[in-house]
Design an enzyme around this catalytic site. Structure first.
Site, PDB file in Angstrom:
ATOM      1  N   ASP A  74       0.807  -1.105  -0.004  1.00 21.03           N
ATOM      2  CA  ASP A  74      -0.135   0.034   0.017  1.00 21.03           C
ATOM      3  C   ASP A  74       0.840   1.263  -0.020  1.00 21.03           C
ATOM      4  O   ASP A  74       1.148   1.818  -1.158  1.00 21.03           O
ATOM      5  CB  ASP A  74      -0.903  -0.056   1.357  1.00 21.03           C
ATOM      6  CG  ASP A  74      -2.012   0.980   1.326  1.00 21.03           C
ATOM      7  OD1 ASP A  74      -1.974   1.760   0.179  1.00 21.03           O
ATOM      8  OD2 ASP A  74      -2.670   1.162   2.342  1.00 21.03           O
ATOM      9  N   ASP A 110      -7.136  -9.295   5.668  1.00 20.29           N
ATOM     10  CA  ASP A 110      -8.485  -8.996   6.510  1.00 20.29           C
ATOM     11  C   ASP A 110      -8.806  -7.501   6.547  1.00 20.29           C
ATOM     12  O   ASP A 110      -8.082  -6.709   6.520  1.00 20.29           O
ATOM     13  CB  ASP A 110      -7.723  -9.455   7.862  1.00 20.29           C
ATOM     14  CG  ASP A 110      -6.848  -8.420   8.567  1.00 20.29           C
ATOM     15  OD1 ASP A 110      -5.774  -7.983   7.916  1.00 20.29           O
ATOM     16  OD2 ASP A 110      -7.033  -8.110   9.733  1.00 20.29           O
TER      17      ASP A 110
HETATM   18  P1  IMP Z   1       1.990  -0.570   3.658  1.00 20.59           P
HETATM   19  O1  IMP Z   1       3.206  -0.392   4.827  1.00 20.59           O
HETATM   20  O2  IMP Z   1       1.397   0.628   3.958  1.00 20.59           O
HETATM   21  O3  IMP Z   1       2.375  -0.863   2.374  1.00 20.59           O
HETATM   22  O4  IMP Z   1       1.022  -1.543   4.186  1.00 20.59           O
HETATM   23  C1  IMP Z   1       0.664  -2.825   3.790  1.00 20.59           C
HETATM   24  C2  IMP Z   1       0.003  -3.559   5.094  1.00 20.59           C
HETATM   25  O5  IMP Z   1      -1.131  -2.756   5.237  1.00 20.59           O
HETATM   26  C3  IMP Z   1      -0.405  -4.836   4.314  1.00 20.59           C
HETATM   27  O6  IMP Z   1       0.386  -6.003   4.572  1.00 20.59           O
HETATM   28  C4  IMP Z   1      -1.928  -4.931   4.950  1.00 20.59           C
HETATM   29  O7  IMP Z   1      -1.618  -5.483   6.266  1.00 20.59           O
HETATM   30  C5  IMP Z   1      -2.435  -3.590   5.259  1.00 20.59           C
HETATM   31  N1  IMP Z   1      -3.190  -3.152   4.009  1.00 20.59           N
HETATM   32  C6  IMP Z   1      -2.982  -2.298   3.041  1.00 20.59           C
HETATM   33  N2  IMP Z   1      -3.834  -2.266   2.296  1.00 20.59           N
HETATM   34  C7  IMP Z   1      -4.939  -3.052   2.689  1.00 20.59           C
HETATM   35  C8  IMP Z   1      -6.259  -3.287   2.088  1.00 20.59           C
HETATM   36  O8  IMP Z   1      -6.684  -2.895   1.212  1.00 20.59           O
HETATM   37  N3  IMP Z   1      -6.820  -4.254   2.933  1.00 20.59           N
HETATM   38  C9  IMP Z   1      -6.555  -5.013   4.065  1.00 20.59           C
HETATM   39  N4  IMP Z   1      -4.988  -4.699   4.437  1.00 20.59           N
HETATM   40  C10 IMP Z   1      -4.326  -3.665   3.965  1.00 20.59           C
END
Ligand code: IMP
Ligand code: MG
Length: 182
Positions: free
Chosen positions: A108, A164
């Site tokens: 994300d 989740d």
């Molecule tokens: P990042 O550090 O923002 O890239 O976050 C990644 C983590 O955020 C993922 O491994 C998920 O646990 C959570 N995450 C990000 N987007 C989503 C989503 O659309 N649904 C569920 N979990 C998400």
């Protein structure tokens, strides 16, 4: 962002159907098997969200491999990643001189994967690559290289296939999304 307080038993809408996920996994496994021909790899499952993707992917890899499990979670129960990653389960096996592939469910902001890659790189693997089932390219806050990517998606909050919302929906065989107001 759907409100976890208002979760119902209503099934999420389908964003990526099961057959499309499975077909893409076969392609990813073929690419990985080709790139690592003649090598043994360490496949790192990032818990919890990747456990289903990981299990399906490794069964299509035509390579000798070992499996490791790395538990991470964002601090607190925040739905927006802070970039502060808490390690809930660490890998005790040495990674030195191994060919390591990190298997993620979704990228994300990119902060979680960046943290994981940096901490594994410090263990001096022979090579280190990443594979993610999903990427939200519009949400990226940091440059992060994904060597093997399943699908790019929009900014919708997705669940299912291991992913989740407040611990729920991991058992769905497809990637779904929850409409606002849930
Ligand atoms: P990042 O550090 O923002 O890239 O976050 C990644 C983590 O955020 C993922 O491994 C998920 O646990 C959570 N995450 C990000 N987007 C989503 C989503 O659309 N649904 C569920 N979990 C998400
Ligand atoms: Mg994850």
């Amino acid at each position: 962002m759907p409100n976890p307080e208002k979760l119902t038993h209503e099934a999420p809408k389908v964003l990526i159907p099961e057959v499309k996920i499975q077909a893409r996994i076969i392609e990813l496994a073929r690419d990985i098997s080709h790139d690592y021909q003649g090598k043994e790899i360490v496949a790192v499952c990032v818990l919890k969200g990747s456990f289903i993707f990981f299990s399906d992917l490794i069964r299509h890899l035509e390579l000798p491999l070992t499996c490791e499990f790395l538990g991470v979670s964002s601090y607190g129960n925040k739905m927006v990643s802070s970039g502060e990653v808490k390690v809930t389960l660490d890998i005790n096996e040495p990674m030195e001189n191994k060919h390591v592939i990190v298997i993620e469910d979704i990228v994300d902001s990119g902060l979680t994967l960046t943290y994981i890659m940096d901490s594994l790189r410090a263990r001096k693997p022979a090579s280190l690559r990443s594979c993610s089932l999903l990427l939200k390219p519009d949400s990226l806050k940091t440059e992060v290289e994904i060597d093997y990517l399943g699908f790019k998606i929009g900014n919708e909050f997705v669940v299912g296939y291991g992913i989740d919302l407040a611990g729920k929906f991991r058992g769905l065989p497809y990637i779904g999304y929850l409409e606002a107001g849930h």
